[in-house]
Write a protein that holds these residues in place. Structure first.
Motif, mmCIF file in Angstrom:
data_model
loop_
_atom_site.group_PDB
_atom_site.id
_atom_site.type_symbol
_atom_site.label_atom_id
_atom_site.label_comp_id
_atom_site.label_asym_id
_atom_site.label_seq_id
_atom_site.Cartn_x
_atom_site.Cartn_y
_atom_site.Cartn_z
ATOM 1 N N ASP A 102 -2.917 11.004 1.876
ATOM 2 C CA ASP A 102 -1.839 11.318 2.820
ATOM 3 C C ASP A 102 -2.209 10.862 4.230
ATOM 4 N N ALA A 103 -3.475 11.081 4.615
ATOM 5 C CA ALA A 103 -3.941 10.627 5.935
ATOM 6 C C ALA A 103 -3.912 9.108 6.021
ATOM 7 N N ALA A 104 -4.296 8.447 4.913
ATOM 8 C CA ALA A 104 -4.255 6.977 4.885
ATOM 9 C C ALA A 104 -2.820 6.483 5.017
ATOM 10 N N GLU A 105 -1.877 7.196 4.412
ATOM 11 C CA GLU A 105 -0.466 6.807 4.508
ATOM 12 C C GLU A 105 0.014 6.900 5.952
ATOM 13 N N GLU A 106 -0.352 7.970 6.622
ATOM 14 C CA GLU A 106 0.052 8.122 8.022
ATOM 15 C C GLU A 106 -0.504 6.986 8.879
ATOM 16 N N ALA A 107 -1.761 6.610 8.609
ATOM 17 C CA ALA A 107 -2.377 5.523 9.374
ATOM 18 C C ALA A 107 -1.654 4.204 9.126
ATOM 19 N N VAL A 108 -1.297 3.945 7.858
ATOM 20 C CA VAL A 108 -0.595 2.701 7.522
ATOM 21 C C VAL A 108 0.790 2.674 8.159
ATOM 22 N N ARG A 109 1.475 3.797 8.122
ATOM 23 C CA ARG A 109 2.815 3.856 8.738
ATOM 24 C C ARG A 109 2.731 3.643 10.250
ATOM 25 N N ALA A 110 1.702 4.211 10.878
ATOM 26 C CA ALA A 110 1.522 4.019 12.319
ATOM 27 C C ALA A 110 1.243 2.551 12.630
ATOM 28 N N ARG A 161 -6.634 2.288 -4.561
ATOM 29 C CA ARG A 161 -7.424 1.583 -3.545
ATOM 30 C C ARG A 161 -6.689 1.689 -2.216
ATOM 31 N N LEU A 162 -7.398 2.190 -1.223
ATOM 32 C CA LEU A 162 -6.807 2.395 0.099
ATOM 33 C C LEU A 162 -7.006 1.170 0.984
ATOM 34 N N PRO A 163 -6.274 1.077 2.094
ATOM 35 C CA PRO A 163 -6.356 -0.105 2.965
ATOM 36 C C PRO A 163 -7.746 -0.412 3.495
ATOM 37 N N ASN A 164 -8.616 0.602 3.582
ATOM 38 C CA ASN A 164 -9.984 0.341 4.064
ATOM 39 C C ASN A 164 -10.913 -0.082 2.929
ATOM 40 N N ASN A 165 -10.305 -0.420 1.771
ATOM 41 C CA ASN A 165 -11.020 -0.895 0.579
ATOM 42 C C ASN A 165 -11.866 0.176 -0.096
ATOM 43 N N THR A 166 -11.655 1.439 0.246
ATOM 44 C CA THR A 166 -12.278 2.512 -0.510
ATOM 45 C C THR A 166 -11.378 2.871 -1.685
ATOM 46 N N ILE A 167 -11.980 3.325 -2.760
ATOM 47 C CA ILE A 167 -11.231 3.683 -3.961
ATOM 48 C C ILE A 167 -11.341 5.189 -4.179
ATOM 49 N N TYR A 216 0.837 -1.208 0.000
ATOM 50 C CA TYR A 216 0.000 0.000 0.000
ATOM 51 C C TYR A 216 0.869 1.254 0.000
ATOM 52 N N LEU A 217 1.913 1.246 0.798
ATOM 53 C CA LEU A 217 2.778 2.421 0.900
ATOM 54 C C LEU A 217 3.467 2.709 -0.433
ATOM 55 N N ARG A 218 3.863 1.672 -1.161
ATOM 56 C CA ARG A 218 4.471 1.880 -2.482
ATOM 57 C C ARG A 218 3.452 2.483 -3.441
ATOM 58 N N SER A 219 2.225 1.957 -3.385
ATOM 59 C CA SER A 219 1.158 2.469 -4.245
ATOM 60 C C SER A 219 0.835 3.924 -3.900
ATOM 61 N N ILE A 220 0.779 4.224 -2.632
ATOM 62 C CA ILE A 220 0.495 5.586 -2.184
ATOM 63 C C ILE A 220 1.616 6.530 -2.608
ATOM 64 N N SER A 221 2.842 6.069 -2.520
ATOM 65 C CA SER A 221 3.974 6.900 -2.919
ATOM 66 C C SER A 221 3.884 7.276 -4.391
ATOM 67 N N ILE A 222 3.524 6.310 -5.232
ATOM 68 C CA ILE A 222 3.370 6.583 -6.673
ATOM 69 C C ILE A 222 2.229 7.568 -6.897
ATOM 70 N N PHE A 223 1.101 7.347 -6.180
ATOM 71 C CA PHE A 223 -0.057 8.243 -6.302
ATOM 72 C C PHE A 223 0.333 9.671 -5.933
ATOM 73 N N LYS A 224 1.058 9.835 -4.828
ATOM 74 C CA LYS A 224 1.423 11.174 -4.375
ATOM 75 C C LYS A 224 2.426 11.831 -5.319
ATOM 76 N N GLN A 225 3.326 11.030 -5.879
ATOM 77 C CA GLN A 225 4.288 11.582 -6.835
ATOM 78 C C GLN A 225 3.558 12.130 -8.060
ATOM 79 N N ARG A 226 2.604 11.341 -8.560
ATOM 80 C CA ARG A 226 1.849 11.791 -9.734
ATOM 81 C C ARG A 226 0.954 12.975 -9.385
ATOM 82 N N SER A 227 0.382 12.955 -8.194
ATOM 83 C CA SER A 227 -0.466 14.070 -7.766
ATOM 84 C C SER A 227 0.332 15.369 -7.703
ATOM 85 N N ASP A 228 1.544 15.287 -7.179
ATOM 86 C CA ASP A 228 2.392 16.478 -7.102
ATOM 87 C C ASP A 228 2.687 17.034 -8.492
ATOM 88 N N LEU A 229 3.019 16.133 -9.421
ATOM 89 C CA LEU A 229 3.316 16.572 -10.787
ATOM 90 C C LEU A 229 2.072 17.166 -11.446
#
Length: 375
Positions: free
Chosen positions: A316-324, A234-240, A64-77
């Motif tokens: 970003d909030a989902a990433e923080e939750a996963v890291r925690a 797709r986030l860890p809580n299965n929401t898209i 999930y964290l790898r997927s989120i990282s790619i999403f955030k990179q593309r979002s920034d661009l």
């Protein structure tokens, strides 16, 4: 009678004991060096199933964290690209708004600013990462926006489309052949607006005539997927979380429609005030002028950018939750796999003492002579 003693047997027994102790020392030393139990399954027993479950969750979270990282990179661009597009539209809006009611001294620069806007937006939104274009939806293998002076699939450039429908030299059925480079009446201004309406919101895209198809927003100006999505995760809580492209595409339709009108017409040559205002701001019966289209498109681009920012915050909030959660899982893994260094150190000292004693006994056995058995 003297009890027989087998020095060979004693030596073999002592050697076996030495190998066992040396193995235990190696194990304890390795555990101290790595901080982990050498044989986890043997050590934790029934807790092994729990450990496997924790490790599986940890691995899934890393995915999930790898997927989120790619999403955030593309979002920034994408956010940076939309910011540049927004700035370009605002530049044109300012100069066009000053000349909305009548051509002022800056009217001559409107055409130049409109052409600059087209180049800036095309360059900004054709951003790519890893060979994948970001603003074309599922069509990641091609530029989302056609460069204004480069032929599209229909063999005509976007700038040619604007110039040809203005001069009436399209050669496409349904387009009038009247040259409207210089608008002289309200009716002519209205007709010019309709011609651009046919290109950006008309039925040419679905026409059976390839030449007519080329004179459309969908087939020459925008190469991306219509009514698709720009980003999805797709986030860890299965929401898209999905960033749809409809808001942005509609905004681009309007901005490009207005900008191409202003890029193909010389505002200073329009002598009729009513015709000028019709071209710039439309009328009271729903006809939108060039400036109306641009401001409407700007609002849509801003909403699309804001929506992208909201989705970024959710992810970003989902990433923080996963890291925690991973931090907690890692603590569980360490607790199950890790060693108590104090306990291992004590065990190592005990083994070393046993080993020294065994070495001493083994040495004495090896030195036994017949004299040792005579009383």
């Amino acid at each position: 009678m003297m009890k027989p003693i087998s020095t060979f047997g004693q030596t073999a027994l002592r050697n076996a004991q030495l190998r066992r102790l040396e193995g235990e020392i190696a194990t304890a030393t390795n555990e101290l060096a790595t901080g982990k139990k050498e044989d986890v399954a043997k050590t934790i027993g029934s807790e092994l199933i729990n450990l496997q479950g924790v490790r599986n969750q940890f691995t899934e979270n890393n995915a999930y964290l790898r997927s989120i990282s790619i999403f955030k990179q593309r979002s920034d661009l994408m956010d940076g690209a939309l910011a540049e597009a927004e700035a370009a539209v605002e530049d044109l809006t300012k100069v066009a708004a000053l000349n909305a009611a009548e051509p002022l001294d800056s009217a001559g620069s409107v055409k130049l600013v409109a052409e600059s806007l087209l180049d800036r937006i095309v360059t900004a939104l054709n951003v790519q990462v890893g060979g994948r274009y970001l603003f074309g939806g599922a069509r990641v293998d091609q530029q989302a926006l056609q460069p204004i002076e480069k032929n599209g699939a229909g063999g005509v450039t976007p700038l040619d489309i604007a110039n040809n429908i203005t001069t009436g030299t399209t050669g496409v059925a349904g387009f009038a052949a009247t040259d409207l480079t210089t608008v002289t009446t309200v009716a002519e201004a209205d007709e010019l607006l309709q011609r651009f309406e046919d290109v950006f919101y008309g039925t040419n895209a679905a026409s059976a005539d390839p030449a007519a198809q080329a004179y459309s927003f969908e087939n020459t100006i925008y190469n991306g997927e219509i009514d698709g999505s720009l980003l999805e995760i797709r986030l860890p809580n299965n929401t898209i979380e999905t960033q749809l492209n409809d808001e942005l595409i509609n905004g681009l339709r309007d901005v490009f429609q207005g900008a191409y009108i202003l890029a193909s017409v010389d505002l200073e040559s329009i002598d009729d005030d009513d015709a000028y205002r019709q071209l710039m701001t439309g009328d009271d019966f729903g006809r939108q002028g060039a400036l109306d289209r641009i401001t409407s498109g700007l609002a849509a681009i801003q909403r699309s950018r804001a929506d992208l920012g909201l989705r970024f915050n959710v992810v970003d909030a989902a990433e923080e939750a996963v890291r925690a959660q991973n931090a907690l899982l890692n603590n569980q893994i360490v607790a199950l796999e890790g060693v108590d260094r104090a306990e291992v150190t004590t065990r190592l000292l005990d083994i070393e003492n046993q080993l020294e004693a065994s070495y001493a006994v083994t040495g004495r056995v090896l030195q036994l002579r017949l004299f040792n058995y005579v009383r």
